[in-house]
Scaffold this motif. Structure first.
Motif, PDB file in Angstrom:
ATOM      1  N   GLY A 113       0.786  -1.232   0.000  1.00  0.00           N
ATOM      2  CA  GLY A 113       0.000   0.000   0.000  1.00  0.00           C
ATOM      3  C   GLY A 113       0.810   1.271   0.000  1.00  0.00           C
ATOM      4  N   ALA A 114       2.132   1.177  -0.082  1.00  0.00           N
ATOM      5  CA  ALA A 114       3.003   2.353  -0.076  1.00  0.00           C
ATOM      6  C   ALA A 114       3.733   2.435  -1.413  1.00  0.00           C
ATOM      7  CB  ALA A 114       4.001   2.286   1.066  1.00  0.00           C
ATOM      8  N   VAL A 115       3.238   3.313  -2.283  1.00  0.00           N
ATOM      9  CA  VAL A 115       3.737   3.357  -3.655  1.00  0.00           C
ATOM     10  C   VAL A 115       4.179   4.776  -4.014  1.00  0.00           C
ATOM     11  CG1 VAL A 115       3.108   3.082  -6.088  1.00  0.00           C
ATOM     12  CG2 VAL A 115       2.291   1.429  -4.397  1.00  0.00           C
ATOM     13  N   VAL A 116       5.358   4.883  -4.588  1.00  0.00           N
ATOM     14  CA  VAL A 116       5.835   6.149  -5.149  1.00  0.00           C
ATOM     15  C   VAL A 116       6.175   5.920  -6.614  1.00  0.00           C
ATOM     16  CG1 VAL A 116       7.597   7.948  -5.073  1.00  0.00           C
ATOM     17  CG2 VAL A 116       6.725   6.978  -2.935  1.00  0.00           C
ATOM     18  N   GLY A 117       5.577   6.711  -7.467  1.00  0.00           N
ATOM     19  CA  GLY A 117       5.850   6.601  -8.896  1.00  0.00           C
ATOM     20  C   GLY A 117       6.586   7.824  -9.404  1.00  0.00           C
ATOM     21  N   GLN A 118       7.141   7.710 -10.586  1.00  0.00           N
ATOM     22  CA  GLN A 118       7.793   8.848 -11.236  1.00  0.00           C
ATOM     23  C   GLN A 118       7.329   8.905 -12.674  1.00  0.00           C
ATOM     24  OE1 GLN A 118      11.837   9.882 -10.233  1.00  0.00           O
ATOM     25  NE2 GLN A 118      12.334  10.169 -12.382  1.00  0.00           N
ATOM     26  N   ARG A 119       6.781  10.052 -13.046  1.00  0.00           N
ATOM     27  CA  ARG A 119       6.325  10.271 -14.419  1.00  0.00           C
ATOM     28  C   ARG A 119       7.194  11.330 -15.073  1.00  0.00           C
ATOM     29  NH1 ARG A 119       0.555  12.388 -14.056  1.00  0.00           N
ATOM     30  NH2 ARG A 119       0.791  12.448 -16.327  1.00  0.00           N
ATOM     31  N   TRP A 120       7.405  11.184 -16.368  1.00  0.00           N
ATOM     32  CA  TRP A 120       8.135  12.183 -17.141  1.00  0.00           C
ATOM     33  C   TRP A 120       7.132  12.881 -18.053  1.00  0.00           C
ATOM     34  CZ3 TRP A 120      13.067  13.371 -16.080  1.00  0.00           C
ATOM     35  CH2 TRP A 120      13.804  12.448 -15.317  1.00  0.00           C
ATOM     36  N   ILE A 121       6.966  14.186 -17.832  1.00  0.00           N
ATOM     37  CA  ILE A 121       5.939  14.945 -18.534  1.00  0.00           C
ATOM     38  C   ILE A 121       6.602  16.046 -19.355  1.00  0.00           C
ATOM     39  CG2 ILE A 121       3.868  16.355 -18.265  1.00  0.00           C
ATOM     40  CD1 ILE A 121       3.450  15.004 -15.556  1.00  0.00           C
ATOM     41  N   PRO A 122       6.315  16.114 -20.649  1.00  0.00           N
ATOM     42  CA  PRO A 122       6.905  17.195 -21.449  1.00  0.00           C
ATOM     43  C   PRO A 122       6.281  18.534 -21.099  1.00  0.00           C
ATOM     44  CG  PRO A 122       5.363  15.920 -22.770  1.00  0.00           C
ATOM     45  CD  PRO A 122       5.501  15.190 -21.459  1.00  0.00           C
ATOM     46  N   VAL A 123       7.069  19.613 -21.241  1.00  0.00           N
ATOM     47  CA  VAL A 123       6.509  20.947 -21.095  1.00  0.00           C
ATOM     48  C   VAL A 123       5.499  21.175 -22.213  1.00  0.00           C
ATOM     49  CG1 VAL A 123       8.570  21.820 -19.965  1.00  0.00           C
ATOM     50  CG2 VAL A 123       8.345  22.048 -22.457  1.00  0.00           C
ATOM     51  N   GLN A 124       4.631  22.153 -22.027  1.00  0.00           N
ATOM     52  CA  GLN A 124       3.552  22.381 -22.981  1.00  0.00           C
ATOM     53  C   GLN A 124       4.023  23.093 -24.246  1.00  0.00           C
ATOM     54  OE1 GLN A 124       0.428  21.366 -23.081  1.00  0.00           O
ATOM     55  NE2 GLN A 124      -0.115  22.539 -24.931  1.00  0.00           N
ATOM     56  N   ARG A 125       4.943  24.064 -24.062  1.00  0.00           N
ATOM     57  CA  ARG A 125       5.278  24.939 -25.185  1.00  0.00           C
ATOM     58  C   ARG A 125       6.733  25.374 -25.099  1.00  0.00           C
ATOM     59  NH1 ARG A 125       3.312  28.343 -29.060  1.00  0.00           N
ATOM     60  NH2 ARG A 125       4.000  30.509 -29.060  1.00  0.00           N
TER      61      ARG A 125
END
Length: 441
Positions: A113-125
């Motif tokens: 029940g203890a989860v840490v994720g990492q997402r890579w998100i591009p900038v918008q502009r």
């Protein structure tokens, strides 16, 4: 023609080396004072200010600040087929390399029940700058645009200086490169004013004032002169930037096995960029140093930009550095932190693997910097002025943000509650602990 720095028999600290090794004096601080009013002018005056500044600095008042779609299409249609084939091959190779750079999202389960994720998100502009001073760089358009596209950036805008000989539009090859890459938002705006336009946005356009010419961006990238670097320094924090790019530089670490003709050609190729360009040879071989110097003098006199090359090689930023051996040479090149580092030694791959500070490393006699400038697949927008000690070249990562995602269940938070409270109280932030403890009452 090119100065010599003899470090043989000397034990120098890194601090000593930084003091003695050649480096161009960029003068960004002085440029900042000149650029500040330009940024204010653009921020308040929008399109009208951009036209007035172009007339002042570029000698032309652009009718269209945003390049019409027909001009992009016409530029590509008129492009020399051989140049088009070269640009297309560069795009293919750069895209292949940069697609492989995209990092994967991941999730770590620390306990049930203890989860840490990492997402890579591009900038918008993003706003991408393509210089147009002493030379025209469609290759820089490719390096910037492809990295942003492969990162997944939804909105890309390119700016390049208006050309008097092209009706106030950017150079046709710049426009053709944008069309090849599918970039429709292109501006005839150069210098510090382009950086200001990207950072703050600009109102007023054709056909009527009051419209938005350019929306603000999240990140500005691309090489430019000292005024572009100064503008980037001033807008940093309002937007992200890749770097304050300085004059280009090459260092060659070579031993007696290197071909002096190859080394001389490569030193000249970088000196061709700018009178402030740095060309540095680091070698334990006096014979190679003599041969390279003689060959460089001969070749420089016959190159198209002979005067520019001669001034760069003769400048304080260029040198032949003599060292005791390759081990000492490695210490020197790591202290220097070159934008481009060529390794032309007997065991080039092994030596290159030990380098710690360089924007990009070119291994062996068949990997010249010119290859990386165009078609190696690597990116040629690289850290200069020693910033390779802490910075990376442009890549997909330049347009991505790492976002952590924390997802705990009631039970998983409860396991840590007492420990969180203890640490929060020790930091004299009791409300932090109550934000956890209060959930269980």
């Amino acid at each position: 023609m090119i100065q010599r720095i003899d470090l043989r028999g000397r034990r120098l600290t890194r601090r000593d080396l930084l003091a003695v090794l050649p480096r161009a004096e960029v003068g960004v601080d002085d440029a900042v004072r000149a650029v500040e009013p330009i940024l204010r002018e653009v921020r308040t005056g929008g399109a009208a200010a951009l036209r007035a500044i172009a007339e002042r600095f570029d000698g032309v008042r652009p009718e269209h600040l945003r390049v019409p779609a027909v001009a992009l299409a016409d530029a590509l249609a008129d492009l020399d087929p051989a140049v088009r084939a070269g640009l297309e091959e560069a795009i293919r190779r750069v895209r292949t390399v940069h697609a492989a750079q995209v990092p994967a999202d991941h999730v770590t389960e620390l306990a049930p029940g203890a989860v840490v994720g990492q997402r890579w998100i591009p900038v918008q502009r993003v706003g991408l700058y393509a210089p147009g001073g002493l030379a025209v760089y469609p290759s820089s358009v490719i390096m910037n645009v492809v990295a942003a596209q492969e990162a997944g950036v939804p909105e890309l805008a390119v700016a390049s200086p208006p050309q008097k000989d092209n009706g106030g539009l950017p150079h046709p090859t710049i426009l053709a490169a944008c069309e090849l890459l599918g970039v429709a938002e292109v501006y005839a705006v150069g210098g510090a004013q382009a950086i200001a336009m990207f950072a703050y946005g600009a109102e007023g356009s054709e056909p009527q004032d009051g419209e938005v010419l350019c929306e603000p961006v999240d990140v500005v990238t691309g090489p430019g002169n000292v005024y572009v670097a100064a503008a980037k320094r001033l807008v940093r924090g309002t937007v992200g930037i890749d770097a304050e790019a300085g004059p280009t530089e090459i260092a060659v670490l070579a031993d007696a096995t290197a071909d002096p003709g190859h080394v001389a050609l490569d030193l000249i190729s970088q000196a061709e960029h700018d009178t402030m360009a740095a060309s540095v040879l680091v070698t334990p071989s006096v014979e190679l140093a003599n041969a390279v110097e003689a060959r460089a003098m001969d070749l420089a006199s016959g190159t198209k930009h002979a005067a520019r090359v001669a001034q760069a090689l003769d400048g304080p930023q260029s040198a032949i550095v003599l060292v005791d051996d390759i081990e000492a040479g490695l210490v020197v090149v790591d202290a220097y932190g070159a934008e481009h580092l060529e390794v032309q030694t007997e065991d080039a791959a092994g030596v290159a693997a030990r380098v710690r500070s360089a924007g990009a490393i070119f291994v062996g006699p068949w990997s010249p910097v010119s290859l990386g400038d165009y078609m190696a697949g690597s990116n040629h927008v690289l850290p200069t002025g020693g910033s390779a000690h802490f910075a990376s070249g442009l890549g997909v990562h330049s347009f991505l943000r790492s976002v952590q995602v924390i997802d705990y269940t009631r039970e998983a938070l409860g396991e840590l509650a007492d420990r969180i409270v203890a640490v929060a109280n020790d930091e004299d932030l009791p409300a932090h602990g109550e934000a956890v403890r209060g959930r269980f009452h």
